[in-house]
Design an enzyme around this catalytic site. Structure first.
Site, mmCIF file in Angstrom:
data_model
loop_
_atom_site.group_PDB
_atom_site.id
_atom_site.type_symbol
_atom_site.label_atom_id
_atom_site.label_comp_id
_atom_site.label_asym_id
_atom_site.label_seq_id
_atom_site.Cartn_x
_atom_site.Cartn_y
_atom_site.Cartn_z
ATOM 1 N N ASP B 373 0.566 -1.622 0.451
ATOM 2 C CA ASP B 373 -0.082 0.124 0.111
ATOM 3 C C ASP B 373 1.040 1.449 0.169
ATOM 4 O O ASP B 373 1.284 1.283 1.147
ATOM 5 C CB ASP B 373 -0.025 -0.062 1.314
ATOM 6 C CG ASP B 373 -1.950 1.221 1.346
ATOM 7 O OD1 ASP B 373 -3.284 0.969 1.058
ATOM 8 O OD2 ASP B 373 -2.106 1.814 2.358
ATOM 9 N N GLU B 402 1.841 -0.435 -5.180
ATOM 10 C CA GLU B 402 0.533 0.549 -5.068
ATOM 11 C C GLU B 402 0.383 1.367 -5.177
ATOM 12 O O GLU B 402 0.476 2.075 -4.178
ATOM 13 C CB GLU B 402 -0.523 0.141 -4.159
ATOM 14 C CG GLU B 402 -2.107 0.731 -4.125
ATOM 15 C CD GLU B 402 -2.846 2.281 -3.224
ATOM 16 O OE1 GLU B 402 -3.581 2.247 -3.352
ATOM 17 O OE2 GLU B 402 -2.056 2.062 -2.271
#
Lengths: 646, 646
Positions: B373, B402
């Site tokens: 993330d 990401e």
């Protein structure tokens, strides 16, 4: 393969893609002393902190980079000292810049910033003042302790901290070499002639004859006068007229078969004159604004003195004979090759040094421009070493590479040090070919190291195009060479529209390489008015200097090339239309590139016709023009967009 | 700056532009174990000698390069061992090759070659036989002494000398790192779901519920099943539904605010199950051909155990409070940031190691695929070190970045080790946008290090396009994601055409990030037939594996994208037509790319319609087709050019 943590610690701020750079710093990017150089890099960091960056030049000076867009940063730097320099980029997290930006936002949102002021005090505490700015730092620390927001957030504080504030996570790029040349290395106009042809008809010319001819060359606006080899010529296996294998009595031989009992590459052909004559020529040329360029052809005739003096500088065969140049099954028995490497791939150092000394020998006699014959048939490491060594002593020297060879070889020679390069210009004739080739030269990586020199012709190249183009094609090829490229050149006779070939060949009939030529330089067919004009425009218009500003613009005709040489810094804008077809006129629409000036399609620009001198206005973008091979094969317009004069 | 003569001696044969390489060898180029890799370099030398070259891989093996054109050389090499490898290129002057070529020409021209045979004897004399080929060398030396021309010039001799002959002026390039991954790193189909939503309506789901749901996911043809974080969720400042700042009683919180008194990033959310349940899920998934991908989000909730256990792993403010994440003037009070660097820019090693150990912890529990993330808000050196360290122990691990951020940042993360990258796909909707973006991804430098993963949607991205596209737009976006890209993914609900936004936002109303969702996966609107079809085609057709074979072809309509996935090696050719406008049909002409098969414009190819199964023949290049949002929003054709079957 994993880096150690210590190495990773200093790469938080990323610096990538530093330009100009050549092969990742293996070779120097070329710049011109006094011309501004844009240095750029991609610079970014994780997160959203403010970052700052600078270019560091070889002298240790820092030049701040500014963010342009999309993590691209740029600075404009000027180099003034000829020779080797270098650049590196440093970048860091600007703790004060981040603090100031965020604190201003919080104040704007009405938030309490008491803790932020404490953070500033923490940030300032370890700072030590440099002598000249000590007072400022002391005052700032006091203001921060007091929480004097006006002082803390002032522009003066921001400027001071930008110079002196802490540099967190400082990163440093590799160092990239730069080579700084004088302007003539990037911007020159060459005229080539055979001194021996300048005598009265039937008599071998001399350096004194060349002196008499200088006004003619200077009047056309050239600044480099280049001679094929002027050394003694071999007699063994001498070539005859039109490259015949056997010379007839009286044949003067090719000047590229160098060396006889009269001397070698450090001697002068006795019929041309002695060193005193040569010195007089160099001085007279200089007085005419002309610099002498010498041809260095590393071809020894079988009579070159080095062959007996230094037998191990030449290749020998098992039967003890010397090895001639060959391209099997063809043999070139008027030339022998040097032996650049010995057994075990060791460089033949005495030979390398002797050749290096040739360049130094001529440099000491006032020749600082060298056209090197066929450098691609000699080892790259030899040239890389030689050019660096010569230029370390004479940084003003200019080396032109005559390598009509494959593209990557041509480019490598430019990378390893040749200042200028002969090109494929003579074989790029259509609009599509010219556009593609110039786009490559002006916009791709090679723009940082390769400086093309567009010769319209050479003693070896009688361009197919000009063999049938008639006078219009000579005019347009001169104008394009001189306006598409920073360096250009012409071999004597082109201005007289000479183009008679050996049938079916790209060579001149009765080539001057093997015989004397006598020319009537005042013949009516001469295009020297065109040459003088384009060379004058080159000298007078600042936009003509750096050819990498070249841009193509729409002219809706397959036989019309339209391009601009625009220099926004000096507000100097030249637009060219050239008719490529030398036989048929063309009427066509074209677009005035108003968008380049940020103008709408219905704007107007003032125009001066550089051929005829008259001025007028172009209203709007779309216009029509007719070019005609005889009346007007090209047009040159000087544009003045509204808002000032150039 | 001048190189010494010794250094210059070994650069006679030039090796430039070795590919694949990333930032000149600073980073590894990614390859797939078992896939052929084309390795290329520009290689040339002065003069006209024959040269030879080879790629050397990390194990010391040599793979000969062959000259393609214009000094470009290539070899195809296959890597089989996962992990770090490297390549370098060696090149040399092939003395025997030159001798043989020239001698054959001279013989052809009827010239005497007595001295050439002597030269060969000189060349062979210093050669020493390697044991296995000693007989050959001895025979060759004898033949050369005798002047046995048939033996000397035979193909066998040429082959022997090519392997064993002298290597003059041997040059060696730098070494360029290669990272060898398993195929799934480059070719995978992801399905994302929140395990907690899979319970019966109104009840928090469990890992056992996910097991029951595996057949549904496997039936659609996915091979990676990816979960948002499955750890305990913080209670302090917990977010409510639709990202409201205050949670209501019963709100379950965002799984991205990780950590509570139930544990941190190495714990499981108690309501999902325990480690035994999790192991059962990993095993069951594997039985369905599915690999579990875990979300690593380095956001600690204020309740994360590390905050008290390791106070110096978090940023503190001068007033002693912990520093929340912020984007001034906004504050994110449910998340605190890790402190990656200490005073003096020293890496916070205990923290770095603890995070590294999290990946190892989950790898040891069968999770080898990690979706990371927001990696761009953590330092690049941290990731470079961490990924190298984890992959040194587990070379099968796959890291998906990401990073919905700026292009150069996205690419840097791929360079420093992330195997896959989220992309801008959800924002590339028009024909022009898709063509430009895919051209960048498949043909530019990034193709060697960045492996895009085209997600159609994520819990954070409810694409604007799909908010109004209706079912046809969901179908085409799935088909394009899966056929334009090697890796693709879909977040649960997309197959049910969910697209209701927060008004004016790119987010889902009632986002699953903050509440449980109950879905009817058998709803009639489902597009799972499309998903199953395209995933089947991906698995069965070899051309679908390496997305870098993508090419766009002419379809003369602004709303129709036409592209091919062609694999000549397996003679597998797929052609796609996709209707971009989800509201209006399009009738258009397109070209069958016969030129790709070397066929003339009037040739024929056999075609199979991959949706309906029928086969027929396309005669000639120009054809018409109609696409319709409802009836046929896309077409997939399998082409069989004459001369064989795929």
């Amino acid at each position: 393969m994993t880096d150690t943590l210590d190495e990773l610690a200093d790469r938080r701020v990323v610096i990538e893609n530093v330009e100009p750079s050549v092969n990742g710093g293996r070779f120097a990017a070329k710049v011109v002393a006094g011309w501004p150089v844009t240095i750029s890099a991609d610079i970014f960091c994780d997160g959203h902190e403010v970052i700052a960056a600078a270019v560091v030049t070889g002298d240790g000076a820092e030049h701040r980079l500014r963010h342009i867009a999309n993590d691209l940063w740029e600075a404009e730097v000027q180099f003034d000292r000829l020779g080797r320099d270098d650049i590196s980029v440093v970048a860091w997290r600007d703790a004060f810049g981040t603090w100031r930006r965020d604190t201003l936002k919080k104040i704007g949102a009405g938030q309490d910033v008491t803790v932020e002021v404490q953070e500033l005090n923490q940030l300032l505490a370890p700072m030590k003042a440099r002598r000249e700015e000590g007072t400022t730092l002391k005052a700032l620390k006091t203001a921060a302790k007091r929480g004097d927001m006006d002082a803390i957030l002032s522009d003066e504080t921001a400027a001071y901290m930008s110079r002196n504030g802490p540099r967190q996570n400082l990163s440093r790029s590799e160092t990239f070499p730069i080579y700084v040349t004088r302007e003539r290395s990037a911007f020159s106009a060459w005229y080539e002639l055979f001194p021996r042809s300048l005598g009265p008809e039937g008599r071998h010319g001399t350096f004194r004859d060349v002196i008499d001819h200088l006004p003619y060359v200077a009047d056309m606006g050239f600044d480099v006068l280049y001679f094929p080899p002027i050394h003694p010529i071999g007699r063994t296996n001498r070539k005859g007229r039109n490259n015949s294998l056997k010379a007839e009595p009286g044949d003067i031989g090719s000047p590229y078969a160098i060396g006889s009992d009269e001397g070698g590459m450090d001697a002068l052909h006795p019929e041309l004159g002695d060193f005193e004559d040569f010195a007089a020529l160099v001085a007279a040329a200089q007085a005419h604004g002309l610099e002498i360029a010498m041809d260095i052809a590393l071809n020894a005739s079988p009579d070159h003195p080095w062959i007996t003096e230094h037998p191990d500088w030449f290749e020998r065969r098992p039967d003890g004979t010397i090895k001639y140049a060959e391209n099997p099954p063809k043999k070139y028995e008027d030339i022998v090759n040097f032996r650049y490497y010995l057994e075990g791939d060791a460089p033949n150092l005495p030979l390398w040094r002797a050749i290096r000394d040739l360049f130094l020998f001529w440099a000491e006699r006032g020749v600082l421009v060298f056209r090197v014959d066929n450098p691609h048939t000699k080892p790259f490491p030899f040239w890389e070493w030689l050019i660096a060594d010569v230029q370390a002593q004479h940084p003003e020297t200019i080396f032109l590479s005559e390598a009509f060879t494959r593209p990557k070889v041509m480019k490598r020679l430019a990378k390893i040090g040749f200042d200028q390069s002969y090109t494929y210009y003579t074989w790029r004739n259509t609009k599509e070919e010219l556009t593609a080739y110039l786009t490559e030269l002006t916009t791709e990586g090679c723009r940082d190291y390769m400086r093309p020199n567009f010769f319209t012709n050479t003693p070896d190249i009688n361009p197919i195009f000009n063999q049938t183009s008639g006078r219009p094609g000579f005019r347009t090829r001169v104008v394009m060479a001189a306006s598409l490229c920073g360096n250009w050149g012409m071999y004597s006779g082109f201005e007289l529209c000479e183009g008679e070939p050996l049938p079916g060949r790209e060579e001149y009939r009765d080539s001057e390489k093997y015989e004397l030529k006598h020319r009537d330089f005042d013949a009516e067919i001469s295009i020297r008015d065109d040459v003088r004009l384009i060379n004058r425009i080159r000298r007078e218009e600042p936009a003509m200097k750096d050819f990498r500003n070249l841009k193509f613009f729409p002219a809706f005709h397959d036989e019309v090339l339209c391009y601009g040489r625009f220099d926004p810094a000096s507000r100097n804008y030249l637009l060219f239309h050239v008719l490529i077809d030398p036989h048929r006129p063309a009427e066509f629409e074209f677009e005035v590139p108003l968008w380049e000036f940020g103008l709408p399609d219905d704007a107007s620009v003032e125009v001066q016709d550089m051929l005829h001198g008259n001025s007028f206005t172009w209203h709007g973008k779309a216009h029509r023009l007719e070019l005609d091979p005889v009346e007007r094969p090209y047009a040159i317009w000087k544009l003045t967009p509204p808002g000032g004069v150039s």
